[in-house]
Design a protein around this motif. Structure first.
Motif, short mmCIF file in Angstrom:
data_model
loop_
_atom_site.label_atom_id
_atom_site.label_comp_id
_atom_site.label_asym_id
_atom_site.label_seq_id
_atom_site.Cartn_x
_atom_site.Cartn_y
_atom_site.Cartn_z
N ARG A 15 0.86 -1.19 0.00
CA ARG A 15 0.00 0.00 0.00
C ARG A 15 0.89 1.23 0.00
NH1 ARG A 15 -1.40 3.19 4.08
NH2 ARG A 15 -0.65 1.66 5.57
N VAL A 16 0.64 2.12 -0.95
CA VAL A 16 1.42 3.35 -1.07
C VAL A 16 0.98 4.33 0.02
CG1 VAL A 16 1.95 5.32 -2.57
CG2 VAL A 16 1.71 3.02 -3.55
N THR A 17 1.95 4.94 0.69
CA THR A 17 1.69 5.94 1.71
C THR A 17 2.55 7.17 1.45
OG1 THR A 17 3.42 5.21 3.24
CG2 THR A 17 1.30 4.12 3.43
N THR A 18 2.21 8.25 2.10
CA THR A 18 3.02 9.46 2.00
C THR A 18 4.19 9.36 2.96
OG1 THR A 18 1.67 10.57 3.65
CG2 THR A 18 1.03 10.87 1.34
N LEU A 36 7.69 8.60 -1.95
CA LEU A 36 6.59 7.88 -1.31
C LEU A 36 7.16 6.75 -0.48
CD1 LEU A 36 4.22 7.57 -4.40
CD2 LEU A 36 3.79 8.95 -2.36
N LEU A 140 3.09 11.99 -7.89
CA LEU A 140 3.07 10.84 -7.00
C LEU A 140 1.83 9.99 -7.21
CD1 LEU A 140 4.27 12.66 -3.76
CD2 LEU A 140 5.65 11.38 -5.41
N SER A 142 -0.69 6.56 -5.85
CA SER A 142 -1.35 6.19 -4.60
C SER A 142 -2.00 4.82 -4.79
CB SER A 142 -2.41 7.24 -4.23
OG SER A 142 -3.41 7.29 -5.22
N GLY A 143 -2.56 4.31 -3.70
CA GLY A 143 -3.27 3.03 -3.77
C GLY A 143 -2.37 1.84 -3.50
#
Length: 158
Positions: A15-18, A36, A140, A142-143
């Motif tokens: 899971r992509v996070t900041t 990321l 960037l 996400s998801g």
């Protein structure tokens, strides 16, 4: 050689996070560069971390590596496998590439176990950093991603 847009790929599935979610103030504040992080999928004994771009292995440690050079232009992309994992002194990590080796995007660089990192009480988050980049030059993603999927674009200077 003029820089071109660079597609940076996910070195691991998850899971992509900041970066502000990374439990390390240096990464969270973007001091190393923008990018990321990926919360890797747990429950797989061993994972191969892939090169996020094609280029030369400019730095490699059991817990982190930088790919730079030919395919990446003059840009470098840092992949850090877990947080505070330098404390493991290489235990649980296997290098699959060498310093100075030219690698293709998606080529395995390090074999490791995010489950083992978590079992040792550390975060398995994987920051993927565009070294010395202007944050405005990144688009960037996400998801959820699979290893080798597109993660973000690093645009050339206009």
């Amino acid at each position: 050689m003029p820089l071109t847009n660079l597609s940076v790929l996910a070195p691991v599935a998850g899971r992509v996070t900041t970066l502000d979610e990374v439990p390390d103030p240096v990464f969270a504040a973007g001091m190393v560069g923008p990018g990321l992080a990926i919360a890797p999928v747990l429950g797989t004994a061993v994972v191969e971390a892939l090169a996020p771009v094609g280029g030369v292995v400019a730095a490699i440690h059991p817990h982190a590596f930088v790919i730079a050079g030919p395919g990446a232009g003059e840009r470098g992309v840092l992949v850090h496998l877990g947080i505070d994992t330098v404390q493991l002194k290489g235990r649980g990590f296997e290098l699959l590439a060498e310093l100075g080796e030219e690698v293709a995007a998606r080529q395995p660089v390090v074999r490791w176990s995010p489950d083992d990192v978590v079992a040792r009480g550390m975060s398995a988050l994987v920051p993927v950093i565009a070294l010395a980049a202007d944050p405005a030059m990144l688009d960037l993603g996400s998801g959820d991603v699979e290893a080798g999927d597109h993660l973000f674009d690093w645009h050339a200077q206009p």
